[in-house]
Design a protein around this motif. Sequence first.
Motif, short mmCIF file in Angstrom:
data_model
loop_
_atom_site.label_atom_id
_atom_site.label_comp_id
_atom_site.label_asym_id
_atom_site.label_seq_id
_atom_site.Cartn_x
_atom_site.Cartn_y
_atom_site.Cartn_z
N GLY A 96 0.72 -1.34 0.28
CA GLY A 96 0.21 -0.05 0.31
C GLY A 96 0.82 1.31 -0.11
O GLY A 96 0.26 2.74 0.65
N LEU A 97 2.06 0.95 -0.84
CA LEU A 97 2.30 2.37 -0.66
C LEU A 97 2.94 2.91 -1.70
O LEU A 97 2.48 2.03 -3.34
CB LEU A 97 4.25 1.69 -0.28
CG LEU A 97 4.76 1.27 1.09
CD1 LEU A 97 6.08 0.86 1.06
CD2 LEU A 97 4.24 2.16 1.97
N THR A 98 3.09 3.88 -1.91
CA THR A 98 3.14 5.02 -3.20
C THR A 98 4.05 5.72 -3.32
O THR A 98 5.58 5.75 -2.26
CB THR A 98 2.35 5.70 -3.72
OG1 THR A 98 2.20 6.83 -2.56
CG2 THR A 98 0.68 5.94 -3.75
N GLU A 99 5.68 5.84 -4.53
CA GLU A 99 6.23 6.91 -4.44
C GLU A 99 6.61 8.47 -4.39
O GLU A 99 7.15 8.59 -3.54
CB GLU A 99 7.10 7.41 -6.34
CG GLU A 99 7.19 5.94 -6.92
CD GLU A 99 7.85 6.09 -8.49
OE1 GLU A 99 8.47 7.35 -8.32
OE2 GLU A 99 7.59 5.37 -9.49
N GLU A 100 4.66 8.71 -3.77
CA GLU A 100 4.65 10.14 -3.74
C GLU A 100 5.22 9.72 -1.66
O GLU A 100 6.23 10.61 -0.90
CB GLU A 100 3.14 10.43 -3.51
CG GLU A 100 3.45 11.05 -4.73
CD GLU A 100 3.26 10.04 -6.14
OE1 GLU A 100 2.43 8.88 -5.19
OE2 GLU A 100 3.52 10.26 -6.72
N LYS A 101 4.99 8.37 -1.19
CA LYS A 101 4.57 8.28 0.04
C LYS A 101 5.92 8.16 0.51
O LYS A 101 6.94 8.49 1.81
CB LYS A 101 4.05 6.95 0.34
CG LYS A 101 2.23 7.41 0.64
CD LYS A 101 1.95 6.17 1.38
CE LYS A 101 0.38 6.28 1.40
NZ LYS A 101 -0.41 5.27 1.77
N LEU A 102 7.37 7.49 -0.46
CA LEU A 102 8.12 7.58 -0.78
C LEU A 102 9.06 8.06 -0.38
O LEU A 102 10.69 8.51 -0.75
CB LEU A 102 8.76 5.83 -1.40
CG LEU A 102 7.89 4.47 -0.37
CD1 LEU A 102 8.15 3.64 -1.22
CD2 LEU A 102 8.63 4.60 0.71
N ALA A 103 9.06 9.90 -0.97
CA ALA A 103 9.80 10.64 -1.57
C ALA A 103 10.67 11.37 -1.08
O ALA A 103 11.87 11.58 -1.17
CB ALA A 103 8.73 11.75 -2.67
N PRO A 104 10.45 11.50 0.69
CA PRO A 104 11.07 12.02 1.42
C PRO A 104 12.23 11.12 1.78
O PRO A 104 13.91 11.34 1.95
CB PRO A 104 10.40 12.28 2.73
CG PRO A 104 8.96 12.49 2.68
CD PRO A 104 9.07 11.65 1.15
N ASP A 105 12.29 9.63 1.53
CA ASP A 105 13.45 8.91 1.31
C ASP A 105 14.86 8.81 0.80
O ASP A 105 15.46 8.45 0.39
CB ASP A 105 12.92 7.92 2.23
CG ASP A 105 12.04 6.98 2.90
OD1 ASP A 105 10.19 7.35 3.05
OD2 ASP A 105 12.04 6.85 3.94
N VAL A 106 13.54 9.55 -0.12
CA VAL A 106 14.68 9.61 -2.43
C VAL A 106 15.36 10.67 -1.61
O VAL A 106 16.17 10.43 -1.88
CB VAL A 106 13.44 8.81 -3.30
CG1 VAL A 106 14.54 9.57 -4.67
CG2 VAL A 106 12.79 7.75 -3.36
N SER A 107 14.25 11.51 -1.59
CA SER A 107 15.99 12.60 -1.39
C SER A 107 17.00 12.86 -0.18
O SER A 107 17.58 13.18 -0.90
CB SER A 107 14.36 14.05 -0.24
OG SER A 107 15.57 14.89 -0.66
N ARG A 108 16.77 12.03 1.06
CA ARG A 108 17.59 11.84 2.21
C ARG A 108 18.66 10.95 1.23
O ARG A 108 19.80 10.95 1.91
CB ARG A 108 16.88 11.00 2.85
CG ARG A 108 17.63 10.92 4.18
CD ARG A 108 16.72 10.44 4.98
NE ARG A 108 16.47 9.00 5.45
CZ ARG A 108 15.46 8.65 4.92
NH1 ARG A 108 14.15 9.63 5.51
NH2 ARG A 108 14.80 7.34 5.10
N GLU A 109 18.18 9.31 0.80
CA GLU A 109 19.04 8.98 0.01
C GLU A 109 19.79 9.53 -0.68
O GLU A 109 21.06 8.96 -0.82
CB GLU A 109 18.14 7.38 -0.32
CG GLU A 109 18.00 7.13 0.82
CD GLU A 109 18.78 6.14 1.55
OE1 GLU A 109 19.71 6.38 1.60
OE2 GLU A 109 17.87 5.92 3.45
N ARG A 110 18.93 10.33 -1.98
CA ARG A 110 20.01 10.71 -2.62
C ARG A 110 21.30 12.17 -2.67
O ARG A 110 21.72 12.05 -2.41
CB ARG A 110 18.89 11.59 -3.76
CG ARG A 110 19.29 11.86 -4.96
CD ARG A 110 18.58 12.95 -6.39
NE ARG A 110 17.31 11.85 -5.84
CZ ARG A 110 17.56 10.71 -7.61
NH1 ARG A 110 19.02 10.43 -8.34
NH2 ARG A 110 16.38 10.62 -7.55
#
Length: 221
Positions: free
Chosen positions: A91-105
């Motif tokens: 039940g996850l979306t790319e939008e929900k994971l956007a903060p995680d993506v930003s931090r990892e980048r």
Amino acid sequence: MRFPDRRSAGQELGVRLREWAADGDLVEPVVLALPRGGVPVAAEVARALGAPLDILVVRKIGIPGRPETGIGAIVGDGPPLFDRRALAILGLTEEKLAPDVSRERTELHRREHLYRGDRPAPGLSGRTVILVDDGLATGATARAALHHLRTRSPARLILAVPVGAPGAVHDLRPAADDIICLHQPTDFQAVGQWYDDFDQTTDEEVLHALEESRTDSRPSG
């Protein structure tokens, strides 16, 4: 099969790759490590093959609350590559994971600058590229790395790991021209369970391995 440490695993993997390579030519091989844990393994592989060592920084995107379980990964400034089926199930979306993506980048760019500095990435077009990590669990990081490397037009793309979950190895086969995996235990739970010493590899160890490899490859005299 258990490995004493990553260096020992890399030595065994290097022997296997050298034997395997004897059956066919490897065109200008280059070994790329997935930092940090893949670097000690890849350093031994590069030494066994007499090939240059470099790094490809990939950052895993983990499941919220379970960061060690990868659901996707990023390479460079490219878009994240997610396991769409897993996203739907959780039940996850790319939008929900956007903060995680930003931090990892942000961490990805930090490591790229630290490990490479102003040194350009190696040219890969027409070469045999051997991607090395210390093991495969979900395969999310390796999948993103292979996807990125395929765009660089290598002559041959090989994934080499000491140990991997059988399902992950199977699922990644279409992404690489060849996969070399020494051990695919049916009771695989985590990469670390197959090492006696699985302490975290440090930035200093990564830098030392890269410098040592460059020193080994410099002409003498």
